[in-house]
Design a protein around this motif. Structure first.
Motif, PDB file in Angstrom:
ATOM      1  N   GLY A  36      16.161   5.779  14.262  1.00 49.76           N
ATOM      2  CA  GLY A  36      16.001   6.509  13.010  1.00 49.76           C
ATOM      3  C   GLY A  36      16.363   5.695  11.783  1.00 49.76           C
ATOM      4  N   ALA A  37      16.846   4.468  11.976  1.00 50.48           N
ATOM      5  CA  ALA A  37      17.171   3.603  10.839  1.00 50.48           C
ATOM      6  C   ALA A  37      15.878   3.042  10.249  1.00 50.48           C
ATOM      7  CB  ALA A  37      18.080   2.460  11.290  1.00 50.48           C
ATOM      8  N   LEU A  38      15.981   2.513   9.054  1.00 49.05           N
ATOM      9  CA  LEU A  38      14.845   1.864   8.427  1.00 49.05           C
ATOM     10  C   LEU A  38      14.597   0.512   9.086  1.00 49.05           C
ATOM     11  CD1 LEU A  38      15.684   2.652   4.704  1.00 49.05           C
ATOM     12  CD2 LEU A  38      13.957   3.760   6.148  1.00 49.05           C
ATOM     13  N   LEU A  39      13.354   0.030   8.979  1.00 50.99           N
ATOM     14  CA  LEU A  39      12.969  -1.243   9.577  1.00 50.99           C
ATOM     15  C   LEU A  39      12.223  -2.078   8.552  1.00 50.99           C
ATOM     16  CD1 LEU A  39      12.599  -3.137  12.033  1.00 50.99           C
ATOM     17  CD2 LEU A  39      10.536  -1.817  12.577  1.00 50.99           C
ATOM     18  N   ALA A  40      12.631  -3.339   8.408  1.00 51.96           N
ATOM     19  CA  ALA A  40      11.969  -4.294   7.525  1.00 51.96           C
ATOM     20  C   ALA A  40      11.398  -5.425   8.369  1.00 51.96           C
ATOM     21  CB  ALA A  40      12.952  -4.851   6.504  1.00 51.96           C
ATOM     22  N   HIS A  41      10.120  -5.770   8.135  1.00 52.18           N
ATOM     23  CA  HIS A  41       9.471  -6.854   8.870  1.00 52.18           C
ATOM     24  C   HIS A  41       9.148  -7.995   7.919  1.00 52.18           C
ATOM     25  CE1 HIS A  41       5.870  -8.373  11.457  1.00 52.18           C
ATOM     26  NE2 HIS A  41       6.964  -9.089  11.660  1.00 52.18           N
ATOM     27  N   VAL A  42       9.793  -9.141   8.147  1.00 50.32           N
ATOM     28  CA  VAL A  42       9.521 -10.356   7.400  1.00 50.32           C
ATOM     29  C   VAL A  42       8.389 -11.087   8.115  1.00 50.32           C
ATOM     30  CG1 VAL A  42      10.493 -12.543   6.583  1.00 50.32           C
ATOM     31  CG2 VAL A  42      11.913 -10.468   6.632  1.00 50.32           C
ATOM     32  N   GLU A  43       7.417 -11.564   7.373  1.00 52.03           N
ATOM     33  CA  GLU A  43       6.177 -12.167   7.861  1.00 52.03           C
ATOM     34  C   GLU A  43       5.168 -11.104   8.278  1.00 52.03           C
ATOM     35  OE1 GLU A  43       7.969 -16.423   9.431  1.00 52.03           O
ATOM     36  OE2 GLU A  43       6.906 -15.157  10.864  1.00 52.03           O
ATOM     37  N   ALA A  71       5.239  -9.541   3.141  1.00 58.83           N
ATOM     38  CA  ALA A  71       4.069 -10.359   3.453  1.00 58.83           C
ATOM     39  C   ALA A  71       4.235 -11.742   2.830  1.00 58.83           C
ATOM     40  CB  ALA A  71       2.813  -9.683   2.927  1.00 58.83           C
ATOM     41  N   PRO A  72       4.014 -12.806   3.623  1.00 60.33           N
ATOM     42  CA  PRO A  72       4.254 -14.161   3.115  1.00 60.33           C
ATOM     43  C   PRO A  72       3.105 -14.767   2.325  1.00 60.33           C
ATOM     44  CG  PRO A  72       3.694 -14.275   5.415  1.00 60.33           C
ATOM     45  CD  PRO A  72       3.772 -12.811   5.057  1.00 60.33           C
ATOM     46  N   SER A  73       1.963 -14.094   2.234  1.00 60.88           N
ATOM     47  CA  SER A  73       0.810 -14.694   1.553  1.00 60.88           C
ATOM     48  C   SER A  73      -0.141 -13.601   1.078  1.00 60.88           C
ATOM     49  CB  SER A  73       0.065 -15.625   2.512  1.00 60.88           C
ATOM     50  OG  SER A  73      -0.491 -14.872   3.579  1.00 60.88           O
ATOM     51  N   ALA A  74      -1.046 -13.997   0.198  1.00 63.53           N
ATOM     52  CA  ALA A  74      -2.068 -13.057  -0.282  1.00 63.53           C
ATOM     53  C   ALA A  74      -2.959 -12.584   0.865  1.00 63.53           C
ATOM     54  CB  ALA A  74      -2.907 -13.716  -1.374  1.00 63.53           C
ATOM     55  N   ASP A  75      -3.250 -13.469   1.815  1.00 61.10           N
ATOM     56  CA  ASP A  75      -4.051 -13.072   2.981  1.00 61.10           C
ATOM     57  C   ASP A  75      -3.338 -11.995   3.793  1.00 61.10           C
ATOM     58  OD1 ASP A  75      -5.947 -14.928   2.276  1.00 61.10           O
ATOM     59  OD2 ASP A  75      -5.461 -16.344   3.879  1.00 61.10           O
ATOM     60  N   ALA A  76      -2.037 -12.133   3.939  1.00 63.23           N
ATOM     61  CA  ALA A  76      -1.271 -11.142   4.696  1.00 63.23           C
ATOM     62  C   ALA A  76      -1.300  -9.790   3.992  1.00 63.23           C
ATOM     63  CB  ALA A  76       0.166 -11.622   4.906  1.00 63.23           C
TER      64      ALA A  76
END
Length: 95
Positions: A36-43, A71-76
């Motif tokens: 139930g915690a929040l999740l952050a995804h790098v990349e 998101a690491p890029s405009a494409d992402a």
């Protein structure tokens, strides 16, 4: 997951941060979703479009479970938009 889940239950973080696309990334994302915690995804948003790669499945599922997408890029960013991620559903930023 079996080792991480008891630790997560003990620590009870407000936010989990996962990086990348390896199996442990997805495992920790699932634990976070169950807690139930929040999740952050790098990349977030990186895509190969090669569904024979386990990492591609890990990327897509982790992004779907995440509350914050970095998101690491405009494409992402374009990939996230194309998959229906909206800034009002998830908070995401280009890095």
């Amino acid at each position: 997951m079996t080792a991480f889940e008891p630790l997560a239950d003990q620590v009870k973080p407000d936010v989990f941060v996962v990086v990348g696309d390896v199996n442990s990334t997805l495992a920790c994302a699932i634990v976070a979703a169950k807690s139930g915690a929040l999740l952050a995804h790098v990349e977030a948003g990186l895509r190969s479009r090669d569904w024979s790669m386990p990492e591609e499945i890990n990327r897509v599922v982790t992004d779907r479970l995440s509350d914050y997408l970095f998101a690491p890029s405009a494409d992402a960013v374009a990939n996230l938009r194309a998959e229906g991620h909206r800034q009002n559903r998830s908070n995401w930023w280009a890095m």
